[in-house]
Design a protein around this motif. Structure first.
Motif, PDB file in Angstrom:
ATOM      1  N   LEU A  55       0.813  -1.215   0.000  1.00 27.77           N
ATOM      2  CA  LEU A  55       0.000   0.000   0.000  1.00 27.77           C
ATOM      3  C   LEU A  55       0.850   1.269   0.000  1.00 27.77           C
ATOM      4  N   ARG A  56       2.159   1.133  -0.095  1.00 27.49           N
ATOM      5  CA  ARG A  56       3.027   2.322  -0.140  1.00 27.49           C
ATOM      6  C   ARG A  56       2.715   3.190  -1.358  1.00 27.49           C
ATOM      7  N   GLU A  57       3.114   4.452  -1.237  1.00 26.06           N
ATOM      8  CA  GLU A  57       2.974   5.375  -2.365  1.00 26.06           C
ATOM      9  C   GLU A  57       3.881   4.941  -3.519  1.00 26.06           C
ATOM     10  N   ARG A  58       3.603   5.488  -4.663  1.00 24.48           N
ATOM     11  CA  ARG A  58       4.437   5.273  -5.844  1.00 24.48           C
ATOM     12  C   ARG A  58       5.879   5.651  -5.534  1.00 24.48           C
ATOM     13  N   TYR A  59       6.813   4.829  -6.017  1.00 19.80           N
ATOM     14  CA  TYR A  59       8.231   5.170  -5.862  1.00 19.80           C
ATOM     15  C   TYR A  59       8.587   6.212  -6.920  1.00 19.80           C
ATOM     16  N   PHE A  60       9.135   7.350  -6.450  1.00 22.74           N
ATOM     17  CA  PHE A  60       9.411   8.455  -7.361  1.00 22.74           C
ATOM     18  C   PHE A  60      10.890   8.625  -7.691  1.00 22.74           C
ATOM     19  N   TYR A  74       9.242  15.741 -16.311  1.00 25.38           N
ATOM     20  CA  TYR A  74       8.173  16.443 -15.586  1.00 25.38           C
ATOM     21  C   TYR A  74       6.975  16.667 -16.499  1.00 25.38           C
ATOM     22  N   ARG A  75       7.229  17.108 -17.738  1.00 28.19           N
ATOM     23  CA  ARG A  75       6.129  17.330 -18.681  1.00 28.19           C
ATOM     24  C   ARG A  75       5.393  16.017 -18.969  1.00 28.19           C
ATOM     25  N   ALA A  76       6.157  14.929 -19.092  1.00 28.01           N
ATOM     26  CA  ALA A  76       5.529  13.631 -19.347  1.00 28.01           C
ATOM     27  C   ALA A  76       4.664  13.205 -18.165  1.00 28.01           C
ATOM     28  N   TRP A  77       5.161  13.420 -16.967  1.00 20.38           N
ATOM     29  CA  TRP A  77       4.394  13.078 -15.762  1.00 20.38           C
ATOM     30  C   TRP A  77       3.115  13.892 -15.683  1.00 20.38           C
ATOM     31  N   ARG A  78       3.222  15.197 -15.949  1.00 19.12           N
ATOM     32  CA  ARG A  78       2.037  16.056 -15.896  1.00 19.12           C
ATOM     33  C   ARG A  78       0.997  15.635 -16.933  1.00 19.12           C
ATOM     34  N   ALA A  79       1.469  15.090 -18.042  1.00 18.03           N
ATOM     35  CA  ALA A  79       0.562  14.659 -19.097  1.00 18.03           C
ATOM     36  C   ALA A  79      -0.044  13.289 -18.824  1.00 18.03           C
ATOM     37  N   GLY A  80       0.386  12.644 -17.727  1.00 16.13           N
ATOM     38  CA  GLY A  80      -0.167  11.340 -17.359  1.00 16.13           C
ATOM     39  C   GLY A  80       0.578  10.158 -17.920  1.00 16.13           C
ATOM     40  N   ALA A  81       1.850  10.350 -18.306  1.00 24.77           N
ATOM     41  CA  ALA A  81       2.630   9.243 -18.851  1.00 24.77           C
ATOM     42  C   ALA A  81       2.716   8.093 -17.856  1.00 24.77           C
ATOM     43  N   GLN A  82       2.590   6.881 -18.363  1.00 29.01           N
ATOM     44  CA  GLN A  82       2.644   5.706 -17.497  1.00 29.01           C
ATOM     45  C   GLN A  82       4.033   5.489 -16.907  1.00 29.01           C
ATOM     46  N   ASP A  83       5.057   5.829 -17.674  1.00 25.77           N
ATOM     47  CA  ASP A  83       6.439   5.595 -17.245  1.00 25.77           C
ATOM     48  C   ASP A  83       7.283   6.790 -17.673  1.00 25.77           C
ATOM     49  N   PRO A  84       7.290   7.877 -16.873  1.00 23.00           N
ATOM     50  CA  PRO A  84       7.952   9.108 -17.316  1.00 23.00           C
ATOM     51  C   PRO A  84       9.472   9.101 -17.224  1.00 23.00           C
ATOM     52  N   GLY A  85      10.070   8.060 -16.641  1.00 22.49           N
ATOM     53  CA  GLY A  85      11.520   8.016 -16.506  1.00 22.49           C
ATOM     54  C   GLY A  85      11.973   8.431 -15.124  1.00 22.49           C
ATOM     55  N   GLU A 131      13.610   6.781 -13.042  1.00 22.11           N
ATOM     56  CA  GLU A 131      13.466   5.648 -12.119  1.00 22.11           C
ATOM     57  C   GLU A 131      12.144   5.672 -11.363  1.00 22.11           C
ATOM     58  N   ILE A 132      11.142   6.379 -11.894  1.00 21.21           N
ATOM     59  CA  ILE A 132       9.821   6.432 -11.269  1.00 21.21           C
ATOM     60  C   ILE A 132       9.062   5.137 -11.578  1.00 21.21           C
ATOM     61  N   GLU A 133       8.376   4.614 -10.577  1.00 21.59           N
ATOM     62  CA  GLU A 133       7.608   3.385 -10.734  1.00 21.59           C
ATOM     63  C   GLU A 133       6.505   3.580 -11.789  1.00 21.59           C
ATOM     64  N   PRO A 134       6.395   2.706 -12.774  1.00 22.93           N
ATOM     65  CA  PRO A 134       5.322   2.826 -13.763  1.00 22.93           C
ATOM     66  C   PRO A 134       3.945   2.713 -13.109  1.00 22.93           C
ATOM     67  N   LEU A 135       2.990   3.477 -13.622  1.00 24.33           N
ATOM     68  CA  LEU A 135       1.663   3.488 -13.022  1.00 24.33           C
ATOM     69  C   LEU A 135       1.005   2.110 -13.055  1.00 24.33           C
ATOM     70  N   ASP A 136       1.233   1.347 -14.102  1.00 30.32           N
ATOM     71  CA  ASP A 136       0.630   0.019 -14.184  1.00 30.32           C
ATOM     72  C   ASP A 136       1.145  -0.872 -13.063  1.00 30.32           C
ATOM     73  N   ASP A 137       2.440  -0.773 -12.767  1.00 33.72           N
ATOM     74  CA  ASP A 137       3.011  -1.564 -11.675  1.00 33.72           C
ATOM     75  C   ASP A 137       2.416  -1.142 -10.336  1.00 33.72           C
ATOM     76  N   LEU A 138       2.254   0.175 -10.145  1.00 36.30           N
ATOM     77  CA  LEU A 138       1.652   0.688  -8.918  1.00 36.30           C
ATOM     78  C   LEU A 138       0.233   0.148  -8.751  1.00 36.30           C
ATOM     79  N   GLY A 139      -0.570   0.233  -9.795  1.00 38.49           N
ATOM     80  CA  GLY A 139      -1.943  -0.244  -9.718  1.00 38.49           C
ATOM     81  C   GLY A 139      -2.027  -1.731  -9.406  1.00 38.49           C
ATOM     82  N   ARG A 152      -5.580   6.015  -5.908  1.00 41.28           N
ATOM     83  CA  ARG A 152      -6.173   6.188  -7.236  1.00 41.28           C
ATOM     84  C   ARG A 152      -5.864   5.000  -8.135  1.00 41.28           C
ATOM     85  N   GLN A 153      -4.617   4.582  -8.183  1.00 40.76           N
ATOM     86  CA  GLN A 153      -4.257   3.485  -9.080  1.00 40.76           C
ATOM     87  C   GLN A 153      -4.817   2.155  -8.587  1.00 40.76           C
TER      88      GLN A 153
END
Length: 209
Positions: free
Chosen positions: A80-85, A104-115, A117-125, A154-155
């Protein structure tokens, strides 16, 4: 009826400073403790059968406020931890925008894997969704409160509901100590019943990560 309550933790100094927390173990500040105490009676009135919490202090301490009223033990679950950023953790949002503009722009746009070393949203969900499903399997028909984090909530909800990234990107961020409620209907499956519910006197804070 199975009911899941995904409860975002209370405020921290890093929330207040617009600093990226991710999986950094930041404690609640005085406001966060006050928020948890204000929200706990409302959640206790839902008569939860179990409390599960992220093992990060800000979520565990939030859960403890509800445990004190209900007498329920808090079961920790690191899923249940937060996304790794990644390389953003510890930076303020303006620092992220300056040092990693493309990501940052990719993250703001909702990119699944913005780079970065940020955890991809699909993995988080998937990891949060697995924690939710395990609780359902353990206690079918129960009301379970999960003390977790904004992005994780959310995820995890999206995974359970089967919502794609386009839908989830349009869902507003949870305020501190607010929650989302999911219920399972035998005929229709999982349904979103409420979002961003919390104490009426909640002082607004900027969404943080």
């Amino acid at each position: 009826m199975t009911r899941l309550i995904l409860w975002r933790h209370g405020n921290t100094d890093w929330n207040a400073g617009d600093r990226v927390q991710g999986q950094t173990d930041v404690p609640l500040n005085d406001l966060g403790q006050e928020q948890a105490r204000a929200a706990a009676p409302l959640l206790a009135a839902l008569r939860p059968d179990a409390i599960v919490a992220s093992d990060l202090r800000r979520a565990r301490d939030t859960a403890d406020a509800l445990a004190a009223l209900t007498g329920l033990a808090v079961r920790p679950d690191p899923r249940l931890r937060e996304r790794y950023f990644g390389r953003w953790q510890g930076l303020t949002i303006p620092e992220v925008a300056e040092r990693h503009p493309a990501e940052y722009r990719a993250w703001r746009a909702g990119a699944q894997d913005p780079g970065c070393e940020i955890e991809p949203l699909d993995d988080l969900g998937k990891r949060v969704g697995a924690a939710l499903q395990d609780a359902v399997d353990r206690m079918p028909g129960a009301t379970v409160v999960f003390a977790t984090h904004g992005g994780a909530a959310r995820q995890g909800c999206g995974h359970i509901l089967g919502w794609g990234p386009e839908v989830l990107h349009s869902v507003g961020a949870l305020q501190n100590c607010h929650w989302t409620e999911l219920r399972h209907d035998p005929a229709r499956g999982w349904q979103l019943r409420a979002h961003n519910v919390g104490p009426l006197d909640q002082r607004p804070v900027p969404p943080a990560i």
